[in-house]
Scaffold this motif. Structure first.
Motif, PDB file in Angstrom:
ATOM      1  N   ALA A 719       0.863  -1.263  -0.096  1.00 48.48           N
ATOM      2  CA  ALA A 719       0.041   0.058  -0.137  1.00 48.48           C
ATOM      3  C   ALA A 719       0.785   1.309   0.079  1.00 48.48           C
ATOM      4  O   ALA A 719       0.737   2.096  -0.655  1.00 48.48           O
ATOM      5  CB  ALA A 719      -0.941   0.087   1.286  1.00 48.48           C
ATOM      6  N   VAL A 720       1.992   1.264   0.690  1.00 54.51           N
ATOM      7  CA  VAL A 720       2.783   2.459   0.792  1.00 54.51           C
ATOM      8  C   VAL A 720       3.417   2.774  -0.410  1.00 54.51           C
ATOM      9  O   VAL A 720       3.549   3.712  -0.682  1.00 54.51           O
ATOM     10  CB  VAL A 720       3.800   2.306   1.835  1.00 54.51           C
ATOM     11  N   ARG A 721       4.011   1.421  -1.177  1.00 48.91           N
ATOM     12  CA  ARG A 721       4.532   1.632  -2.420  1.00 48.91           C
ATOM     13  C   ARG A 721       3.566   1.913  -3.648  1.00 48.91           C
ATOM     14  O   ARG A 721       3.786   2.605  -4.416  1.00 48.91           O
ATOM     15  CB  ARG A 721       5.287   0.355  -2.819  1.00 48.91           C
ATOM     16  N   ALA A 722       2.149   1.865  -3.382  1.00 47.29           N
ATOM     17  CA  ALA A 722       1.273   1.940  -4.381  1.00 47.29           C
ATOM     18  C   ALA A 722       0.725   3.104  -4.025  1.00 47.29           C
ATOM     19  O   ALA A 722      -0.075   3.896  -4.782  1.00 47.29           O
ATOM     20  CB  ALA A 722       0.283   0.949  -4.400  1.00 47.29           C
ATOM     21  N   GLY A 723       1.080   4.138  -2.992  1.00 43.63           N
ATOM     22  CA  GLY A 723       0.574   5.410  -2.469  1.00 43.63           C
ATOM     23  C   GLY A 723      -0.957   5.374  -2.131  1.00 43.63           C
ATOM     24  O   GLY A 723      -1.392   6.326  -2.244  1.00 43.63           O
ATOM     25  N   ASP A 724      -1.204   4.248  -1.467  1.00 43.26           N
ATOM     26  CA  ASP A 724      -2.581   4.076  -0.905  1.00 43.26           C
ATOM     27  C   ASP A 724      -2.439   3.996   0.558  1.00 43.26           C
ATOM     28  O   ASP A 724      -2.816   2.853   0.952  1.00 43.26           O
ATOM     29  CB  ASP A 724      -3.312   2.884  -1.804  1.00 43.26           C
ATOM     30  N   THR A 725      -1.920   4.862   1.283  1.00 44.19           N
ATOM     31  CA  THR A 725      -1.704   4.874   2.644  1.00 44.19           C
ATOM     32  C   THR A 725      -3.084   5.130   3.374  1.00 44.19           C
ATOM     33  O   THR A 725      -3.195   4.645   4.594  1.00 44.19           O
ATOM     34  CB  THR A 725      -0.867   5.713   3.346  1.00 44.19           C
ATOM     35  N   ASP A 726      -4.353   5.617   2.761  1.00 40.23           N
ATOM     36  CA  ASP A 726      -5.437   5.929   3.316  1.00 40.23           C
ATOM     37  C   ASP A 726      -6.076   4.778   3.837  1.00 40.23           C
ATOM     38  O   ASP A 726      -6.573   4.502   4.994  1.00 40.23           O
ATOM     39  CB  ASP A 726      -6.167   6.519   2.606  1.00 40.23           C
ATOM     40  N   SER A 727      -5.993   3.507   2.956  1.00 37.97           N
ATOM     41  CA  SER A 727      -6.778   2.390   3.217  1.00 37.97           C
ATOM     42  C   SER A 727      -5.929   1.596   4.268  1.00 37.97           C
ATOM     43  O   SER A 727      -6.514   1.048   5.313  1.00 37.97           O
ATOM     44  CB  SER A 727      -6.818   1.272   2.181  1.00 37.97           C
ATOM     45  N   VAL A 728      -4.664   1.629   4.483  1.00 39.46           N
ATOM     46  CA  VAL A 728      -3.981   1.154   5.555  1.00 39.46           C
ATOM     47  C   VAL A 728      -4.308   1.894   7.237  1.00 39.46           C
ATOM     48  O   VAL A 728      -4.331   1.047   7.963  1.00 39.46           O
ATOM     49  CB  VAL A 728      -2.334   1.360   5.332  1.00 39.46           C
ATOM     50  N   ARG A 729      -4.244   2.946   6.905  1.00 40.70           N
ATOM     51  CA  ARG A 729      -4.575   3.970   8.049  1.00 40.70           C
ATOM     52  C   ARG A 729      -6.169   3.702   8.496  1.00 40.70           C
ATOM     53  O   ARG A 729      -6.219   3.389   9.739  1.00 40.70           O
ATOM     54  CB  ARG A 729      -4.589   5.511   7.828  1.00 40.70           C
TER      55      ARG A 729
END
Length: 914
Positions: A719-729
């Motif tokens: 997710a971090v590498r895909a730039g999608d940290t919102d879903s992780v948070r």
């Protein structure tokens, strides 16, 4: 021309197939052939040809024949077929030998289920065929009792590689046809063509005028028996209209011939066909009982209506028996069954004949049928038990007794897998139960709840169970019913208001008359509260006390507890619950429940990082579930196996497991299977660097909240590498709340590890990652601890704390190597080399046993390494001991060893005990 020979006219193709099958069996390439066709088409004649051809170079020729009156006698067909082989049972593993003995009533013991019995029967064929070719012939398979039928169907698809030939005949359109796929070869025997029909008529009815012969041929539709019977002088107009089915027309013809006989001979024939499963001596006694002489049997032989078959007399064709019996006066039929009841020696057959002789209600006969049903259940024949209890209920004059017998019948039908029949029986019992005493009502409620938890039967809702519990004066009954309500809440994910109602009622029991009763009742109450308040960590002492008292019938509750522990992040307790279930069900010979528990145990083991054990459980559950027709369990097992395989670095095999889900249509309807499969797919995407795909698959895990809670941590890097940290948070918020509620150190580890990966600076990241390592060091979660050490080592190397980095990376590589996580071990080893350290791998992961051996080979090898014998292993994993030996032989070759004593050294040290 003899009747049997005449029915082979025009059957050259069928004879060639059977001759080829026999030849292959003689050369060790066994098979099974199902001969399917209409009555009179020549199936039995083909079977007799095989028997005649088998006299050369065949060690055993086994015979059995299904009869209409024998379908309710458990294992009757199997015992008749296998009786000559029973001495070989001593060579079987203990549980398999016991299963045969219990089924045949030779000893008491746990009732065997169909898989264990099937393996035992297959083992008997293996043992016998080691002494020479075995040919087993079963005529009229459709009239074989259900328990025998299931065992024979199991064996039919598994004799390849043995010098064994199984040939069975069945009528077209019978339930056996639903299982045609169990037979590698199916011969559909059709009508004769005109040329063959003419040849047959020339041989047997050359005296007929040309026009009459043409009419017989036309009306017979190529049926050999019809050609014979319709050309006989007695046939006349008895053939019936052409619109009737052929079997009815043949019965009419046979009946016309019987009606020409003296009345005493007709009565004797009725005794013989009603007692077709009786011995010759028993038939003679029954004939005397109706005022006839034993010599009537010889008359029936001379008339060609009966033939001697060993120690029995059987109709020359089954349609002779059915025609005469169905046309007989009911009073005469009851008289005959009464005489047979006095003559036969078997208590089960005696009770069945007494039931057929009874009109109206009769408690004494119902009690005899109770005994028949109980004996059948003890033998492992629940279908036959259900039939006997249903008949007993029909004869019961007392409504409470009738209700109890219907409930017993329903429970037996449920155990036989006939959930529709069980539901109908409970529907019959309900109005009777409502008028019965409290004990009968409680038994009904238990049976209804069990069925509703395993099949499509509504039963009482959780709220209705709570209301029912308040009517129970007995504290133990009250505690049990409330536990059922709690289990319904858990399984069906009831609304918070319903859960609160159950919890409040459980807690109010202390103030009710009688309170909670004894300590066992208190344990039930505590378990109920744990199920309606999921997410809270289970009290280990409560779990231990419940497992100590649990019986095999508590399986649903054991499973619920295991799931609840897993959801709360307590993988160790979940593993302990599932393991208790595995052992409980194994000892009780409840293989279906054992398979479910094995599949369930795979989940916490894989999640905790015990990949070898988790994969072994999943693969074993998947194999057994296919044997037992448990598609949902098979789907779950495939998903868990895929998850274990990709973590172990075997993405190619993981893909095959996920692809196999497409073969299980019902899998897509179960949220936990969908979510777990998506988790495995996400792990594959992470492994292959497809980061956006990994995040997309992780979103699909939300089909099941419990699975999504654990899956989220595995895609943080992607997710971090895909730039999608919102879903992780978003996941992190949920996971942190769950960790706080449950107090799970494993969940807390994942939360701290994720915070470390998302931290904006090195100092913060190092603090969170170090906290994750501390949490993981105190619990048995080697995979997630190794990942935390890897991330901490990578970050320490980045800030040039090389010595500290080397320590964590070395330990991470060691953990990954120990649990068989190949790709992760390679990553840790690479990072370690970058610090100037050296990998301490003791074994190349490419040559590890888990990579060299199949799941079955690895499983039996690990068991053999503990000192268990082949027979002990066979009993444990539901294989024949010869199959175990074959697996070990292949494993020895792959591992490069020659003795069992070398196994312990050749096998990779397990990350846990078996």
């Amino acid at each position: 021309m003899p009747e049997r020979a005449s029915q082979l006219v025009g059957r050259d193709a069928e004879l060639l197939v059977l001759a080829g099958a026999l030849d292959h069996a003689r050369r060790g390439h066994g098979t099974a052939v199902l001969v399917d066709g209409d009555p009179g088409i020549g199936k039995s004649a083909l079977l007799e040809t095989v028997a005649a051809d088998a006299t050369a170079d065949v060690r055993f020729v086994l015979r059995a024949r299904g009869v209409r009156s024998g379908t309710e006698i458990p294992f009757g067909g199997l015992h008749e077929l296998l009786h000559p082989l029973l001495p070989f049972g001593a060579a079987l593993p203990d549980r398999q030998a016991s299963a045969l003995d219990v089924a045949f009533g030779r000893r008491d013991g746990p009732a065997p289920d169909r898989l264990l019995l099937g393996i035992a029967v297959l083992g008997l064929f293996e043992e016998a065929s080691s002494h020479g070719t075995v040919v087993a012939l079963v005529d009229d398979l459709h009239w074989t009792d259900r328990t025998s039928l299931e065992a024979l169907l199991f064996v039919a698809s598994r004799v390849r590689g043995l010098p064994v030939l199984l040939v069975a005949t069945t009528r077209s359109g019978t339930p056996v046809g639903d299982h045609e796929d169990a037979f590698p070869t199916v011969l559909h025997v059709g009508p004769l063509d005109d040329a063959a029909a003419d040849r047959l008529l020339t041989d047997v009815a050359d005296h007929l005028p040309t026009g009459e012969r043409a009419r017989v041929r036309r009306e017979s539709y190529g049926n050999p028996l019809a050609l014979l019977e319709f050309s006989a002088p007695v046939a006349g107009t008895a053939r019936g209209p052409l619109s009737e089915r052929m079997s009815a027309r043949l019965e009419r013809t046979f009946l016309a011939g019987v009606l020409l006989l003296p009345e005493t001979t007709q009565r004797a024939l009725l005794v013989a066909v009603a007692g077709e499963d009786a011995t010759a001596r028993e038939l003679e006694q029954a004939l005397v009982g109706v005022g006839l002489g034993a010599g009537e049997l010889a008359t029936l032989e001379r008339e060609g209506l009966l033939r001697r078959d060993g120690d029995r007399f059987v109709p020359r064709h089954p349609l002779v028996g059915s025609a005469h019996y169905d046309a007989a006066d009911p009073v005469r039929r009851r008289e005959v069954h009464h005489a047979l009841a006095l003559a036969v020696r078997s208590p089960s057959r005696r009770a069945i004949h007494r039931a057929e002789a009874t009109t109206g209600l009769d408690e004494a006969v119902a009690v005899e049928l109770d005994a028949v049903a109980s004996a059948a259940l003890r033998q492992g024949a629940p279908a036959e038990a259900a039939s006997a209890w249903r008949r007993a209920a029909d004869l019961s004059p007392d409504p409470t007794q009738q209700a109890n017998r219907l409930v017993e019948a329903a429970e037996a039908a449920r155990r036989a897998g006939a959930s529709g029949e069980a539901s109908a029986l409970l529907d019959r019992a309900k109005p009777l139960t409502d008028l019965s005493d409290g004990r009968a009502q409680h038994r009904f409620a238990r049976a209804e709840w069990m069925l509703s938890m395993t099949a499509d039967h509504r039963g009482r809702t959780a709220e209705e169970l709570v209301a029912f519990a308040t009517t129970r004066a007995d504290p133990t009954e009250r505690a049990e019913v409330l536990l059922w309500a709690a289990a319904k809440c858990y399984i069906h994910q009831e609304a918070d208001a319903v859960r609160a109602l159950v919890a409040a009622t459980v807690e109010d029991v202390d103030h009710a008359p009688g309170g909670r009763g004894d300590a066992d009742d208190a344990v039930l109450a505590e378990v109920a509260l744990a199920l309606v308040r999921p997410g809270q960590r289970l009290d280990e002492r409560t779990v231990d006390r419940f497992l100590a008292r649990a019986q095999a019938t508590d399986g649903v509750i054991v499973n619920c507890l295991a799931f609840a522990a897993e959801e709360s992040g307590d993988m160790a307790t979940s593993d302990r619950c599932w393991t208790a279930g595995v052992r409980l069900f194994h000892d009780a010979a409840r293989t279906s429940d054992e398979t479910t528990a094995l599949c369930g145990r795979a989940s916490p083991r894989v999640t905790a990082g015990h990949l070898t054990d988790g994969l072994a459980d999943a693969d074993r559950a998947e194999r057994l579930s296919r044997e037992l027709d448990l598609p949902v369990v098979a789907g779950m097992a495939l998903s868990e196996a895929a998850r274990a395989l990709v973590r172990a670095g075997d993405t190619a095999t993981a893909r095959t497991r996920l692809a196999a889900l497409d073969e299980i249509p019902v899998a897509g309807a179960f949220a936990r299977i969908v979510a777990t499969a998506a988790w495995a797919a996400a792990l594959i995407a992470v492994d292959e660097g497809r980061h956006e795909d990994a995040v997309a698959h992780q979103v699909r895990t939300r089909a099941n909240g419990a699975v999504a809670l654990w899956a989220g941590a595995d895609v943080v890097e992607s997710a971090v590498r895909a730039g999608d940290t919102d879903s992780v948070r978003a996941w992190l918020t949920d996971a942190a709340a769950a960790a706080a509620t449950t107090g799970s150190p494993h969940l807390a580890l994942l939360v701290e590890r994720t915070r470390g990966l998302l931290a904006p600076d090195d100092e913060t990241a190092l603090g969170h990652l170090a906290a994750a390592v501390d949490l993981g060091s105190a619990i048995d979660t080697p995979f997630d601890l190794a990942v935390a050490r890897l991330h901490l080592g990578e970050r320490l190397r980045r800030v040039r704390r090389i010595v500290d980095a080397r320590q964590h990376l070395s330990e991470a590589a060691r953990l990954f190597d120990r649990i068989g996580a190949r790709n992760w071990a390679a990553r840790a080893a690479s990072e370690l080399r970058a610090t100037g350290g050296q990998s301490t791998d003791r074994t190349s992961t490419d040559r590890a046993p888990a990579r060299l051996l199949t799941a079955q080979e690895l499983l039996v090898s690990r068991m053999a390494a503990t000192g268990r014998t082949n027979k002990e292993i066979a009993d444990e994993v539901y294989l024949s001991h010869r199959t175990v030996a074959a697996h070990l032989s292949r494993a020895f070759t792959k591992l490069g060893i020659s003795r069992r004593s070398q196994l312990a050294g050749a096998l990779r040290p397990s990350d846990r005990s078996d």
